[in-house]
Design a protein around this motif. Structure first.
Motif, PDB file in Angstrom:
ATOM      1  N   GLN A 419       0.809  -1.209   0.000  1.00  0.00           N
ATOM      2  CA  GLN A 419       0.000   0.000   0.000  1.00  0.00           C
ATOM      3  C   GLN A 419       0.849   1.268   0.000  1.00  0.00           C
ATOM      4  N   SER A 420       2.171   1.103   0.009  1.00  0.00           N
ATOM      5  CA  SER A 420       3.079   2.241   0.041  1.00  0.00           C
ATOM      6  C   SER A 420       4.453   1.772  -0.418  1.00  0.00           C
ATOM      7  N   GLU A 421       5.353   2.742  -0.631  1.00  0.00           N
ATOM      8  CA  GLU A 421       6.718   2.370  -0.993  1.00  0.00           C
ATOM      9  C   GLU A 421       7.409   1.671   0.177  1.00  0.00           C
ATOM     10  N   GLU A 422       7.024   2.047   1.403  1.00  0.00           N
ATOM     11  CA  GLU A 422       7.564   1.351   2.566  1.00  0.00           C
ATOM     12  C   GLU A 422       7.201  -0.134   2.533  1.00  0.00           C
ATOM     13  N   ASP A 423       5.977  -0.440   2.125  1.00  0.00           N
ATOM     14  CA  ASP A 423       5.565  -1.846   2.015  1.00  0.00           C
ATOM     15  C   ASP A 423       6.403  -2.580   0.976  1.00  0.00           C
ATOM     16  N   VAL A 424       6.684  -1.920  -0.134  1.00  0.00           N
ATOM     17  CA  VAL A 424       7.514  -2.535  -1.172  1.00  0.00           C
ATOM     18  C   VAL A 424       8.890  -2.866  -0.599  1.00  0.00           C
ATOM     19  N   LEU A 425       9.419  -1.967   0.210  1.00  0.00           N
ATOM     20  CA  LEU A 425      10.739  -2.196   0.789  1.00  0.00           C
ATOM     21  C   LEU A 425      10.708  -3.300   1.849  1.00  0.00           C
ATOM     22  N   THR A 426       9.597  -3.421   2.565  1.00  0.00           N
ATOM     23  CA  THR A 426       9.446  -4.547   3.496  1.00  0.00           C
ATOM     24  C   THR A 426       9.470  -5.857   2.720  1.00  0.00           C
ATOM     25  N   TYR A 427       8.755  -5.902   1.628  1.00  0.00           N
ATOM     26  CA  TYR A 427       8.756  -7.092   0.765  1.00  0.00           C
ATOM     27  C   TYR A 427      10.162  -7.356   0.229  1.00  0.00           C
ATOM     28  N   ALA A 428      10.878  -6.286  -0.120  1.00  0.00           N
ATOM     29  CA  ALA A 428      12.233  -6.447  -0.659  1.00  0.00           C
ATOM     30  C   ALA A 428      13.166  -7.080   0.363  1.00  0.00           C
ATOM     31  N   ILE A 433       8.472 -13.910   4.226  1.00  0.00           N
ATOM     32  CA  ILE A 433       7.782 -13.503   5.451  1.00  0.00           C
ATOM     33  C   ILE A 433       7.189 -12.108   5.299  1.00  0.00           C
ATOM     34  N   GLY A 434       7.811 -11.271   4.442  1.00  0.00           N
ATOM     35  CA  GLY A 434       7.260  -9.943   4.186  1.00  0.00           C
ATOM     36  C   GLY A 434       5.922 -10.036   3.477  1.00  0.00           C
ATOM     37  N   THR A 436       3.809 -12.582   3.563  1.00  0.00           N
ATOM     38  CA  THR A 436       2.835 -13.092   4.531  1.00  0.00           C
ATOM     39  C   THR A 436       2.403 -11.997   5.498  1.00  0.00           C
ATOM     40  N   PHE A 437       3.369 -11.218   5.980  1.00  0.00           N
ATOM     41  CA  PHE A 437       3.061 -10.130   6.906  1.00  0.00           C
ATOM     42  C   PHE A 437       2.090  -9.132   6.275  1.00  0.00           C
ATOM     43  N   LEU A 438       2.381  -8.710   5.069  1.00  0.00           N
ATOM     44  CA  LEU A 438       1.534  -7.709   4.412  1.00  0.00           C
ATOM     45  C   LEU A 438       0.138  -8.257   4.133  1.00  0.00           C
ATOM     46  N   GLN A 439       0.062  -9.524   3.731  1.00  0.00           N
ATOM     47  CA  GLN A 439      -1.247 -10.134   3.489  1.00  0.00           C
ATOM     48  C   GLN A 439      -2.067 -10.195   4.776  1.00  0.00           C
ATOM     49  N   GLU A 440      -1.415 -10.610   5.869  1.00  0.00           N
ATOM     50  CA  GLU A 440      -2.129 -10.701   7.141  1.00  0.00           C
ATOM     51  C   GLU A 440      -2.519  -9.316   7.649  1.00  0.00           C
ATOM     52  N   ARG A 441      -1.624  -8.341   7.463  1.00  0.00           N
ATOM     53  CA  ARG A 441      -1.962  -6.982   7.883  1.00  0.00           C
ATOM     54  C   ARG A 441      -3.166  -6.467   7.122  1.00  0.00           C
ATOM     55  N   ASN A 442      -3.176  -6.680   5.819  1.00  0.00           N
ATOM     56  CA  ASN A 442      -4.284  -6.196   4.995  1.00  0.00           C
ATOM     57  C   ASN A 442      -5.602  -6.881   5.367  1.00  0.00           C
ATOM     58  N   ALA A 443      -5.494  -8.136   5.817  1.00  0.00           N
ATOM     59  CA  ALA A 443      -6.691  -8.886   6.196  1.00  0.00           C
ATOM     60  C   ALA A 443      -7.082  -8.655   7.654  1.00  0.00           C
ATOM     61  N   GLY A 444      -6.249  -7.900   8.380  1.00  0.00           N
ATOM     62  CA  GLY A 444      -6.529  -7.645   9.790  1.00  0.00           C
ATOM     63  C   GLY A 444      -6.347  -8.863  10.670  1.00  0.00           C
ATOM     64  N   SER A 445      -5.463  -9.776  10.260  1.00  0.00           N
ATOM     65  CA  SER A 445      -5.311 -11.037  11.002  1.00  0.00           C
ATOM     66  C   SER A 445      -3.920 -11.211  11.626  1.00  0.00           C
ATOM     67  N   LEU A 446      -3.179 -10.111  11.781  1.00  0.00           N
ATOM     68  CA  LEU A 446      -1.854 -10.224  12.381  1.00  0.00           C
ATOM     69  C   LEU A 446      -1.962 -10.662  13.841  1.00  0.00           C
ATOM     70  N   LYS A 447      -1.163 -11.670  14.196  1.00  0.00           N
ATOM     71  CA  LYS A 447      -1.123 -12.149  15.575  1.00  0.00           C
ATOM     72  C   LYS A 447       0.332 -12.330  15.996  1.00  0.00           C
ATOM     73  N   PRO A 448       0.818 -11.519  16.936  1.00  0.00           N
ATOM     74  CA  PRO A 448       2.210 -11.672  17.379  1.00  0.00           C
ATOM     75  C   PRO A 448       2.396 -12.980  18.127  1.00  0.00           C
ATOM     76  N   GLU A 449       3.635 -13.460  18.159  1.00  0.00           N
ATOM     77  CA  GLU A 449       3.903 -14.644  18.962  1.00  0.00           C
ATOM     78  C   GLU A 449       3.508 -14.342  20.400  1.00  0.00           C
ATOM     79  N   PRO A 450       2.956 -15.310  21.096  1.00  0.00           N
ATOM     80  CA  PRO A 450       2.432 -15.027  22.435  1.00  0.00           C
ATOM     81  C   PRO A 450       3.528 -14.789  23.463  1.00  0.00           C
ATOM     82  N   LEU A 451       3.254 -13.877  24.386  1.00  0.00           N
ATOM     83  CA  LEU A 451       4.110 -13.692  25.545  1.00  0.00           C
ATOM     84  C   LEU A 451       3.558 -14.584  26.648  1.00  0.00           C
TER      85      LEU A 451
END
Length: 617
Positions: A419-428, A433-434, A436-451
């Motif tokens: 959604q931005s040039e920053e996202d492109v650089l994350t993918y780069a 994993i970049g 997957t991260f962007l797909q999950e973020r866009n879908a609102g399904s990001l879940k951090p590893e549990p503490l």
């Protein structure tokens, strides 16, 4: 003006060194206003392993973290660690990607770029330094300090002169493993201070127990900037303590002018925060003079111990630490800092876990021998190089000269998720994993590893087994302590125990299994008239014949190179796994026909699973 300037490291290198880079942004922001008011020369808050950890484990947008920290600390210079042509990934990027990354980092809040190359190959710094100067920010050229037969004062002074000529604003001495000794620091800083006109910035991990003394010697010989971390995350694999250095210099000609009480207030906050991350604490992050031999950097040791723990192989840490200097020598004595520390460290783990040196060679080690990271400081081991890459031609130019511009291609590949040039650089930085991260973020399904909480872990007793206990048999009680074990998945697995203080070896052969937390019958036992290959928790079978292909360490499948029906020879690459952030080809265990493939790209796998099966000829 203060005679000595301090860079505070708690938001980056402190927690990277002691809790595997796991501190979350939500635990940084509440204290930023007080941190901002102290008056540090800079606050290191981004770069290094933080970008990777945000995307891989914490499921945070690293660019969003940077922007939030910029807003929360308007009066402080935010500093980042940049790996030259590697940026924040583990390969070289084309020059247009480097320029775009630097610009966006500056746009989002970075003021000071500490730029280094793991090989100290100055060709790999040129584009980054030029890009930083173009956006009007501070470029600090950093020398990766190490010791070897080819690294001496004259060598490092020569590097400093090159950095000055490139237009750097300051020169950093980056002692990532804590190898500097007081007298060698004095000699190096004095020579460098005489040779260049730029301010000298000292960075030394406290792993060997020498760093505070070395900083003082450096100050006395011309260094005007030092790195420290407040005591909530200092010492050991981290850095000398901020409060201690402020107190030591107070009232002298080197007085920092910083308020000790204000720093202690910040420390009190982070001391409480650290309790949340207890699961990432490691017994290997304290003072350890062995670092003077193995040279494992502070930023790597907590991650290495955590990864070995995940493999159930933490008991083999000493073997790995002993193997690292041998691998480093084979590779021509590169300084051990990202990515070379991961390259050497991962290969050392493989050498130990497979039971044979270079039985499996990572793709990164192959690329290293090919010259794709730059020029090795000393000649490499010819036999190991032959084993890894054969007679392939080694490049001698700047590696990035062989790379075509990449930004347009990366933008096209990530068009649906970025959604931005920053996202492109994350993918780069991390395509798999970049993405997957962007797909999950866009879908609102990001879940951090549990503490985990200690209370919850204590309640989850089904996941754990005792390792020290008393056994009463026929009225006699024996005190037994488990001290080690062979690999899971072995048909007859050795366990090493002490019985009333006497070392013993016990061989355990599994005849039947109990499914923990469930299963058939009242006790969960899985009975069978004939023993069958048992399945792991993933549903994959355990290795049960010579044609079963396994991995030496847990990781993620990034490529499947063979399919059912393929004819393969022993040693052929049939899978590619990412483990410890490095890619490694998994080879056919025997010559024959592939009869089953139990994995697909993206699967997480462990050493006790059969990933692919070959019917031997």
């Amino acid at each position: 003006m203060s005679k000595i300037h301090i860079t505070e490291l708690v938001l980056r290198d402190g927690h990277q060194s002691l809790i595997a880079t796991r501190m979350r942004t939500e635990d940084m922001l509440p204290i930023c206003a007080k941190l901002d008011a102290i008056g540090f020369w800079s606050v290191e808050a981004w770069g290094g392993a933080t970008f990777d950890a945000c995307v891989r484990f914490l499921k945070e947008d690293p660019w969003e973290r940077l922007a939030k920290l910029r807003k929360a600390m308007p009066n402080s210079r935010i500093q980042m660690l940049l790996r030259g042509q590697n940026l924040l990934g583990y390969r070289h990027y084309s020059d247009d990607v480097v320029r775009a990354f630097v610009k966006k980092s500056a746009d989002n809040g970075v003021d000071v770029f500490r730029i280094f190359d793991a090989m100290n190959d100055m060709r790999n710094l040129k584009t980054s330094i030029e890009a930083v100067k173009k956006v009007g920010k501070h470029a600090e050229g950093a020398i990766s300090y190490t010791t070897s037969p080819v690294h001496d004062v004259a060598h490092f002074v020569g590097l400093a002169k090159e950095m000055e000529a490139m237009g750097c604003d300051t020169i950093g001495i980056k002692d990532m493993a804590g190898l500097l000794k007081p007298e060698s620091t004095a000699e190096l800083v004095k020579a460098m201070h005489t040779a260049v006109k730029l301010p000298i910035h000292l960075h030394s991990h406290a792993t060997s127990g020498l760093a505070s003394m070395s900083l003082m010697k450096g100050i006395e010989n011309g260094a005007t900037m030092i790195d420290t971390c407040n005591s909530s995350f200092s010492e050991g694999a981290s850095h000398p303590t901020t409060e201690s250095l402020i107190a030591a210099l107070a009232g002298t000609e080197y007085d920092t002018g910083l308020n000790l009480a204000a720093v202690q207030e910040v420390t009190a906050y982070f001391r409480e925060v650290r309790r949340k991350y207890w699961q990432y604490e490691s017994e290997f992050t304290g003072v350890d003079s062995r670092v003077l031999v193995n040279q494992v950097p502070g930023g790597m040791i907590s991650n290495l111990s955590n990864q070995l723990k995940e493999q159930g192989a933490l008991d083999r840490m000493d073997e790995v630490l002993a193997e690292i200097p041998r691998v480093r020598e084979d590779l021509g004595f590169p300084p051990l800092v990202t990515p070379t520390s991961q390259i050497v460290g991962t290969q050392a783990v493989l050498n130990v876990m497979t039971g044979a040196r270079y039985k499996s060679v990572t793709n990164e080690v192959k690329n290293y021998f090919m010259g794709q990271y730059g020029k090795a400081p000393a000649p490499v081991n010819a036999k190991v190089k032959q084993l890894a890459v054969g007679d392939a031609e080694v490049i001698t130019c700047r590696p990035a000269d062989l790379l075509a511009p990449e930004m347009a291609k990366l933008q096209a590949e990530s068009e649906r998720i970025a959604q931005s040039e920053e996202d492109v650089l994350t993918y780069a930085m991390f395509p798999d994993i970049g993405k997957t991260f962007l797909q999950e973020r866009n879908a609102g399904s990001l879940k951090p590893e549990p503490l985990q909480t200690k209370e919850a872990v204590g309640a989850a007793s089904a996941r754990f087994a005792p390792n020290e206990f008393n056994v009463t048999l026929h009225g006699e009680t024996f005190h037994i302590k488990l001290t080690g074990s062979g690999h899971a998945g072995e048909e007859k697995r050795p366990f090493y125990v002490s019985v009333d203080g006497i070392a013993e070896e016990v061989i355990i052969e599994t005849l039947d299994e109990v499914e923990v937390g469930g299963g058939n019958g009242s006790n969960g036992a899985k009975s069978s008239g004939k023993k069958k290959p048992s399945a792991t928790s993933s549903g994959r079978p355990r290795p049960h014949h010579a044609g079963c292909v396994t991995t030496a360490m847990p990781g993620t499948i990034v490529a499947v190179k063979a399919k059912v029906g393929d004819k393969v020879k022993a040693g052929d690459a049939v899978l590619v796994i990412e483990a410890m952030k490095m890619e490694n080809e998994i080879q056919a265990s025997t010559t024959g026909t592939v009869v089953a493939v139990h994995v697909t790209k993206g699967d997480s796998v462990t050493p006790d699973e059969s990933l692919l099966e070959i019917q031997p000829e």
